[in-house]
Design an enzyme around this catalytic site. Structure first.
Site, mmCIF file in Angstrom:
data_model
loop_
_atom_site.group_PDB
_atom_site.id
_atom_site.type_symbol
_atom_site.label_atom_id
_atom_site.label_comp_id
_atom_site.label_asym_id
_atom_site.label_seq_id
_atom_site.Cartn_x
_atom_site.Cartn_y
_atom_site.Cartn_z
ATOM 1 N N LYS A 134 -2.794 5.863 -4.334
ATOM 2 C CA LYS A 134 -3.894 6.790 -4.078
ATOM 3 C C LYS A 134 -3.722 8.124 -4.798
ATOM 4 O O LYS A 134 -2.607 8.619 -4.955
ATOM 5 C CB LYS A 134 -4.022 7.042 -2.572
ATOM 6 C CG LYS A 134 -4.084 5.776 -1.734
ATOM 7 C CD LYS A 134 -4.124 6.076 -0.242
ATOM 8 C CE LYS A 134 -3.915 4.818 0.578
ATOM 9 N NZ LYS A 134 -2.515 4.360 0.555
ATOM 10 N N TYR B 78 2.775 10.091 -0.158
ATOM 11 C CA TYR B 78 3.811 9.491 0.680
ATOM 12 C C TYR B 78 5.202 9.736 0.107
ATOM 13 O O TYR B 78 6.190 9.736 0.849
ATOM 14 C CB TYR B 78 3.623 7.976 0.806
ATOM 15 C CG TYR B 78 2.338 7.502 1.434
ATOM 16 C CD1 TYR B 78 1.471 8.382 2.089
ATOM 17 C CD2 TYR B 78 1.981 6.156 1.363
ATOM 18 C CE1 TYR B 78 0.288 7.923 2.643
ATOM 19 C CE2 TYR B 78 0.804 5.693 1.926
ATOM 20 C CZ TYR B 78 -0.050 6.581 2.552
ATOM 21 O OH TYR B 78 -1.218 6.122 3.094
ATOM 22 N N HIS C 60 -7.741 9.485 -1.999
ATOM 23 C CA HIS C 60 -7.178 9.512 -0.654
ATOM 24 C C HIS C 60 -8.104 10.187 0.358
ATOM 25 O O HIS C 60 -8.231 9.740 1.498
ATOM 26 C CB HIS C 60 -5.824 10.215 -0.688
ATOM 27 C CG HIS C 60 -4.868 9.734 0.342
ATOM 28 N ND1 HIS C 60 -3.507 9.666 0.128
ATOM 29 C CD2 HIS C 60 -5.051 9.265 1.600
ATOM 30 C CE1 HIS C 60 -2.910 9.204 1.210
ATOM 31 N NE2 HIS C 60 -3.829 8.958 2.121
ATOM 32 N N ASP D 27 0.839 -1.195 0.000
ATOM 33 C CA ASP D 27 0.000 0.000 0.000
ATOM 34 C C ASP D 27 0.875 1.245 0.000
ATOM 35 O O ASP D 27 1.714 1.422 0.886
ATOM 36 C CB ASP D 27 -0.906 0.008 1.236
ATOM 37 C CG ASP D 27 -1.781 1.251 1.310
ATOM 38 O OD1 ASP D 27 -2.860 1.243 0.699
ATOM 39 O OD2 ASP D 27 -1.369 2.229 1.965
#
Length: 346
Positions: free
Chosen positions: A108, A83, A141, A78
């Site tokens: 996402k 990120y 997200h 994931d």
């Protein structure tokens, strides 16, 4: 061919055969690891491993962490554009030697690309960073749009987030087109309220395959979970250890979820830790769990949270619900998240 040349050729064949034989056990181990874990079926018919490996934070450690996770047996990674770990995930996958078709990859869409025209380019950028031609799951997200553009966290002169104008339903419809083109095998959302989910399902063509949101023994949201079950939407639990992450510093007097006496006591029965019991509880309810770590031992221990709890122990954990929510950026994101859900405090 001279006898010397023939002898050399025979030796070379022997070396190649030995080399291939030595590689076979490694490939076999990788395959065995990938089939030993619990999997769940999505409404698309696809299978998704119940334990995913989270890659939020610790950006510089993710190449080795992903490699370690995959070699330990994880088959679900994931990540997310925000990120900044998608390239590291790609490098970790390559380093592990595990074939792409054995790995379930989730990423996402970030808030600065909610404009429908920006959705596919954003996914294309993620695919490039991940080094793949498709992902298995693409999630929105958050339902909250930011000002469309390159800035991940666009702010005004006062340092506040500049909200965007895109409607999350229109954003989702653009994601549907990405699925139709095969750039993602499934689509879903993250951090939606029930009202937002109900509207999305009503006004879109493809029922979300997954909803990823905060869920753990201290924030169970049972009625919300039941609603998802009725709609055929799979739940993916982030923060399955509750307040273990240092960023969740509020209410420190609560202690840590994974040290909850009930989890610890149940763990003794199975020779497992409180953290592993928390993961097993989520899996027992048919959900996917997303633990994260950069430490080899903990990475392996988290995967061992995939074990079967007896029904009586699941019920004991069900009784622990405190309705404690640890992640709510409503003020910062200029959006009232989780308005109709348990644990709303902001």
């Amino acid at each position: 061919m001279t006898s010397k040349a023939l002898s050399s050729a025979i030796n070379r064949v022997g070396q190649i055969t030995q080399q291939l034989s030595s590689q076979a056990p490694i490939k076999q181990q990788l395959r065995m690891a990938s089939t030993a874990n619990t999997v769940h079926k999505l409404n698309t018919g696809a299978s998704m491993p119940a334990v995913g490996f989270g890659t939020w934070q610790d950006k510089d450690a993710q190449v080795d962490a992903v490699n370690t996770a995959l070699r330990a047996g994880y088959r679900h990674i994931d990540t997310a554009h925000i990120y900044g770990t998608e390239p590291m995930v790609a490098a970790g996958i390559k380093k592990s030697g595990v074939p792409r078709d054995q790995i379930f990859i989730t990423t996402k869409l970030w808030n600065n690309a909610h404009d429908p025209k920006s959705v596919e380019p954003a996914l294309d950028a993620s695919l490039k960073d991940l080094g793949v031609d498709h992902v298995d799951l693409y999630l929105m997200h958050w339902p909250s749009p930011f000002k469309n553009g390159d800035a991940l966290m666009p702010k005004d002169g006062d340092g506040k987030i500049v909200p965007g104008k895109a409607d999350y339903v229109d954003t989702y419809k653009a994601m549907e087109e990405c699925q139709k083109k095969g750039k993602t095998k499934a689509i879903g959302v993250s951090n939606f309220s029930q009202a937002e989910m109900e509207r999305l399902v009503k006004e879109s063509s493809i029922v979300p395959a997954v909803h990823q949101y905060e869920n753990h023994p201290w924030l169970q949201q049972s009625k919300f979970a039941q609603w998802h079950k009725e709609k055929g939407i799979h739940i993916m639990q982030y923060s399955p250890f509750g307040n273990q992450n240092p960023i969740y510093s509020k209410d420190e007097d609560l202690g840590k979820l994974i040290e909850d006496p009930t989890l610890a006591e149940i763990g003794k029965k199975y020779n497992k830790s409180g953290a592993q019991v928390a993961l097993a509880w989520g899996i027992a309810h048919g959900r996917c769990v997303l633990p994260k770590s950069k430490t080899e031992n903990r990475i392996k221990q988290n995967l061992e949270g995939d074990f079967k709890l007896e029904a009586e122990d699941v019920k004991k954990i069900d009784s622990l619900d405190k309705k404690f929510r640890f992640n709510d950026p409503s003020g910062n994101f200029q959006w009232n998240f989780y308005a109709d859900l348990d644990g709303k405090t902001n």
